[in-house]
Scaffold this motif. Sequence first.
Motif, PDB file in Angstrom:
ATOM      1  N   ALA A  38       0.838  -1.203   0.000  1.00 44.31           N
ATOM      2  CA  ALA A  38       0.000   0.000   0.000  1.00 44.31           C
ATOM      3  C   ALA A  38       0.876   1.257   0.000  1.00 44.31           C
ATOM      4  CB  ALA A  38      -0.929  -0.001   1.208  1.00 44.31           C
ATOM      5  N   GLU A  39       1.937   1.233   0.798  1.00 44.04           N
ATOM      6  CA  GLU A  39       2.879   2.357   0.806  1.00 44.04           C
ATOM      7  C   GLU A  39       3.498   2.548  -0.578  1.00 44.04           C
ATOM      8  OE1 GLU A  39       5.544   2.755   4.406  1.00 44.04           O
ATOM      9  OE2 GLU A  39       4.714   0.754   4.778  1.00 44.04           O
ATOM     10  N   MET A  40       3.872   1.435  -1.189  1.00 43.05           N
ATOM     11  CA  MET A  40       4.492   1.484  -2.509  1.00 43.05           C
ATOM     12  C   MET A  40       3.574   2.147  -3.541  1.00 43.05           C
ATOM     13  SD  MET A  40       5.339  -1.810  -4.868  1.00 43.05           S
ATOM     14  CE  MET A  40       5.500  -1.672  -6.649  1.00 43.05           C
ATOM     15  N   VAL A  41       2.323   1.693  -3.582  1.00 42.24           N
ATOM     16  CA  VAL A  41       1.371   2.239  -4.559  1.00 42.24           C
ATOM     17  C   VAL A  41       1.116   3.719  -4.282  1.00 42.24           C
ATOM     18  CG1 VAL A  41      -0.963   2.067  -5.497  1.00 42.24           C
ATOM     19  CG2 VAL A  41       0.298  -0.015  -4.934  1.00 42.24           C
ATOM     20  N   ALA A  42       1.013   4.072  -3.012  1.00 40.12           N
ATOM     21  CA  ALA A  42       0.799   5.479  -2.661  1.00 40.12           C
ATOM     22  C   ALA A  42       1.981   6.336  -3.113  1.00 40.12           C
ATOM     23  CB  ALA A  42       0.587   5.615  -1.160  1.00 40.12           C
ATOM     24  N   ARG A  43       3.197   5.854  -2.909  1.00 39.36           N
ATOM     25  CA  ARG A  43       4.393   6.615  -3.315  1.00 39.36           C
ATOM     26  C   ARG A  43       4.444   6.775  -4.838  1.00 39.36           C
ATOM     27  NH1 ARG A  43       7.820   7.143   1.095  1.00 39.36           N
ATOM     28  NH2 ARG A  43       7.594   5.512   2.690  1.00 39.36           N
ATOM     29  N   ILE A  44       4.158   5.700  -5.553  1.00 34.51           N
ATOM     30  CA  ILE A  44       4.152   5.766  -7.020  1.00 34.51           C
ATOM     31  C   ILE A  44       3.134   6.797  -7.493  1.00 34.51           C
ATOM     32  CG2 ILE A  44       3.512   4.501  -9.111  1.00 34.51           C
ATOM     33  CD1 ILE A  44       4.737   1.999  -7.813  1.00 34.51           C
ATOM     34  N   THR A  45       1.963   6.780  -6.862  1.00 37.57           N
ATOM     35  CA  THR A  45       0.897   7.711  -7.255  1.00 37.57           C
ATOM     36  C   THR A  45       1.311   9.153  -6.993  1.00 37.57           C
ATOM     37  OG1 THR A  45      -0.758   6.024  -6.729  1.00 37.57           O
ATOM     38  CG2 THR A  45      -1.535   8.290  -6.946  1.00 37.57           C
TER      39      THR A  45
END
Length: 209
Positions: A38-45
Amino acid sequence: MFAELTIKSFLDKVASGEPAPGGGSVSALCGTLSAALAEMVARITIRKVNDKAIEAKMSEILETASKLRKVFSEDIDRDSAAYVAVMKAYKMPKETDREKKERQNAVQEALKEAARVPLEVAKMGIRTLSLVETLAKEGNQNAITDAVVAALMARSATIGALYNVRINLLSIKDATFRDRVKHEAERIEREAMEKEKDILALASSVMSG
């Protein structure tokens, strides 16, 4: 501390035949993986988006997921410690009436804690699923499969933890505690399955164009 082990060392511990770390700790580990994704996807976004409102929402998700990951990680060890405490209580002396009473009380308290820890994991699993649902809807669509895996891991953390709750409830004599936790577990399970279903349907829709 199991949470501090390398992946290989932890897997070796799980496979060793010892009862801990077992399913409860693995459920908590699933939660850490979900929160990390979830952190990863948020950072990418955040890196790709040009919308202040979305960026603010992703930043909030990032902060919450980071906190959840930390607690999930701690629960890898807390679950194993709760199991060890139950086994220790069962090994208490029971020769006299007083010893029997003390042992019974210790066992019951240990069992309640062994139910509380995975129940907390399950509750955090639901919170993580809610974050992932938002990421699937509003996050970077190039990372949609990462959100899907995060959802699967969060659901596994939740359902796996609930089964560990239920096995401990079987031996708890406090009917009020047992019934309250049982109903809460049922509610959490329904919510987890519904959220996972919605996230997978959304992802399938996105990927089908």
